[in-house]
Enzyme design. Structure first.
Site, mmCIF file in Angstrom:
data_model
loop_
_atom_site.group_PDB
_atom_site.id
_atom_site.type_symbol
_atom_site.label_atom_id
_atom_site.label_comp_id
_atom_site.label_asym_id
_atom_site.label_seq_id
_atom_site.Cartn_x
_atom_site.Cartn_y
_atom_site.Cartn_z
ATOM 1 N N HIS A 149 -0.408 -6.917 -11.720
ATOM 2 C CA HIS A 149 0.251 -6.547 -10.471
ATOM 3 C C HIS A 149 0.123 -7.633 -9.414
ATOM 4 O O HIS A 149 1.056 -7.897 -8.668
ATOM 5 C CB HIS A 149 -0.373 -5.245 -9.968
ATOM 6 C CG HIS A 149 0.377 -4.581 -8.876
ATOM 7 N ND1 HIS A 149 1.598 -3.963 -9.061
ATOM 8 C CD2 HIS A 149 0.081 -4.404 -7.553
ATOM 9 C CE1 HIS A 149 2.008 -3.454 -7.923
ATOM 10 N NE2 HIS A 149 1.113 -3.705 -6.982
ATOM 11 N N SER B 133 4.207 -5.524 -4.234
ATOM 12 C CA SER B 133 4.012 -4.075 -4.300
ATOM 13 C C SER B 133 4.822 -3.349 -3.226
ATOM 14 O O SER B 133 6.039 -3.491 -3.169
ATOM 15 C CB SER B 133 2.527 -3.748 -4.220
ATOM 16 O OG SER B 133 2.279 -2.440 -4.664
ATOM 17 N N TYR B 134 4.158 -2.574 -2.329
ATOM 18 C CA TYR B 134 4.913 -1.861 -1.301
ATOM 19 C C TYR B 134 5.577 -2.816 -0.307
ATOM 20 O O TYR B 134 6.454 -2.415 0.456
ATOM 21 C CB TYR B 134 4.021 -0.859 -0.560
ATOM 22 C CG TYR B 134 4.812 0.198 0.169
ATOM 23 C CD1 TYR B 134 5.265 1.347 -0.484
ATOM 24 C CD2 TYR B 134 5.148 0.040 1.513
ATOM 25 C CE1 TYR B 134 6.020 2.297 0.179
ATOM 26 C CE2 TYR B 134 5.893 0.980 2.182
ATOM 27 C CZ TYR B 134 6.337 2.116 1.512
ATOM 28 O OH TYR B 134 7.101 3.060 2.172
ATOM 29 N N GLY C 232 0.816 -1.200 0.000
ATOM 30 C CA GLY C 232 0.000 0.000 0.000
ATOM 31 C C GLY C 232 0.856 1.258 0.000
ATOM 32 O O GLY C 232 1.026 1.874 -1.043
ATOM 33 N N ASP D 128 1.547 -5.448 -15.775
ATOM 34 C CA ASP D 128 1.345 -4.440 -14.733
ATOM 35 C C ASP D 128 2.011 -3.149 -15.170
ATOM 36 O O ASP D 128 3.198 -3.158 -15.530
ATOM 37 C CB ASP D 128 1.957 -4.934 -13.416
ATOM 38 C CG ASP D 128 1.944 -3.881 -12.317
ATOM 39 O OD1 ASP D 128 1.054 -3.010 -12.347
ATOM 40 O OD2 ASP D 128 2.822 -3.943 -11.429
#
Length: 468
Positions: A436, A186-187, A90, A384
């Site tokens: 993603h 991701s994060y 996030g 992505d």
């Protein structure tokens, strides 16, 4: 002799006290496990062959920071399988919402938002899977000190996650000494290597392997601000999403500083790029979005918001099903949820908007870990456009690693699953046609990926068919 007998008696008493203490500790852990056991969930019209548990681990007693976890034992022989921890990013997004409910978890949610079905490609086929909502303020995790939700950041997240693992192992002592692997997307490209680094230093400080960490794997991972943003522009141009002129202007007007701290000139070019791209899902450019009423502009900046919108067939609205299901009071009761001050959400804007510290790069962390003997893999879904394959390749190139096995295809059931290259200390894998959230778009190939990673073997090659 009397003295020796006295020494012997003292030794026996001390031993019995220690055994009694260990017995009490084990008994407490077992009792807490049983309190966390999830027997059956609303909408679960089938039985499962594995045990699973959900509850809270206190990571800070003084402020009352509590991290929510959901743990699934392996389908078969859990005592012989490794432990895998999954984190979503996030920052501010729930691992329960994404990693568990629509990617690698065994229980997924139907379109009605009330019924569950079994994921045939769950990673608990090959490992014991632990999901945690991190940091506090995310998913069902909470703090009794409201200011904690406004003071999250990379460093405290790593510190709290380290405490979480240690305390979780106290609650589940049968997994102490078990091989542990960290994974995420991701994060979590920040969370996972930073937590890995914290564990390595913690073990070194204590002079003993307290946590048996053996490696980590991250997908479509935020790694380095410069390479990540530079790769986005190149990817959009290379797949035909933006014009030659806009591509050139993005590279001129949106340099590193103006991309992170967006300048007026950069915004103008981003608006043009947004118009050229059209109504598509930037997290998966070849699949339909859940709705067309959204803007991609925020995704072209260094966005730290939700990590993926997005089966049977492919369903672009899985997030909506999760929101409906996890807000049901009977579901929260079954999962032993405590804090219900506000509706459950997949990602917390409050957490992301008040993020205190975010490293511009974790390449320095990789530089340290590459010589630690850990197994390190990076993977990338190649459709992505948020953290695209080009960005990851630039990041790996910046590490200046020696290639030990050159670029090649890997296969799954006779079909090209993607491409891979093996470096000294790191393996890179792409997954063809995945966005993603790789396990959402290509669940079967993602299961092949985790099997190879956990076994320490190369991605499978094409099977040669004999003419005989």
């Amino acid at each position: 002799m009397p003295f020796l007998r006295w020494v012997f008696n003292v030794f026996v008493v001390i031993s019995l006290v220690k055994l009694q203490s260990l017995s009490c500790s084990s008994s407490f852990a077992f009792n807490q496990q049983q309190l966390d056991r999830v027997l059956k969930l609303p909408g679960q019209n089938f039985n499962v062959s594995f045990a699973h548990y959900a509850g809270y681990i206190t990571v800070n007693q003084e402020s009352g920071r509590e991290l929510f976890y959901w743990f699934f034992e392996a389908e078969e022989n859990p005592s012989s399988k490794p432990l895998v921890l999954w984190l979503n990013g996030g920052p501010g997004c729930s691992s329960i919402a994404y990693g568990l409910a629509e990617e690698i978890g065994p229980l997924h949610i139907e379109k009605d938002g009330k019924t569950l079905y079994l994921n045939p490609y769950s990673w608990n086929k090959v490992a014991n899977i632990l999901f945690v909502d991190s940091p506090v303020g995310v998913g069902f995790s909470y703090s009794n000190t409201s200011s904690d939700l406004l003071s999250n950041g990379d460093k405290r997240t790593a510190d709290d996650n380290l405490i979480f693992i240690e305390k979780w192992l106290e609650r589940f002592p049968q997994y102490k000494g078990r091989e542990l692997y960290l994974t995420g997307e991701s994060y979590a490209g920040h969370y996972v290597p930073q937590l890995t680094h914290a564990i390595v230093k913690h073990n070194e400080k204590n002079g003993v392997e307290i946590i048996s960490l053996k490696g980590f794997m991250v997908g479509n991972a935020l790694t380095d601000d410069f390479h990540d943003h530079f790769g986005v522009f190149q990817f959009m141009w290379s797949v035909g999403m933006i014009s030659d002129q806009t591509y050139k202007q993005l590279n001129v007007k949106c340099d590193y500083e103006s991309f992170v701290h967006t300048s007026e000139e950069c915004v103008k070019v981003l608006i043009i790029a947004d118009q050229e791209i059209g109504d598509i899902d930037m997290y998966s450019i070849y699949t339909p979005p859940c709705t067309a009423n959204f803007s991609r502009l925020s995704h072209l900046r260094r966005s730290k918001t939700k990590v993926g919108l997005l089966r049977r067939p492919y369903d672009p609205c899985t997030e909506k099903h999760s929101v409906q299901y996890f807000n049901l009071p009977e579901v929260q009761d079954a999962l032993h949820v405590r804090s219900r001050n506000s509706p459950w959400e997949t990602c917390s804007g409050l957490v992301s908007e008040n993020w205190q510290d975010s490293s511009q790069s974790v390449l320095d962390v990789y530089a340290e870990l590459l010589n630690s003997g850990l197994r390190i893999w990076m993977f990338s879904g190649d459709t992505d456009a948020v953290i695209p394959v080009t960005s990851t390749r630039y990041n790996i190139d910046a590490m200046k690693l020696r290639t030990v096995r050159p670029w090649r295809t890997w296969y799954d059931d006779g079909q090209v699953g993607g491409w891979t290259e093996e470096y000294e200390g790191l393996t890179f894998v792409t997954v063809r046609g995945a966005g993603h959230e790789v396990p959402l778009h290509k669940p079967k190939q993602a299961l092949t990926l985790i099997k190879s990673f956990l076994s320490g073997k190369s991605m499978p090659e094409m099977e040669l068919v004999s003419d005989m």
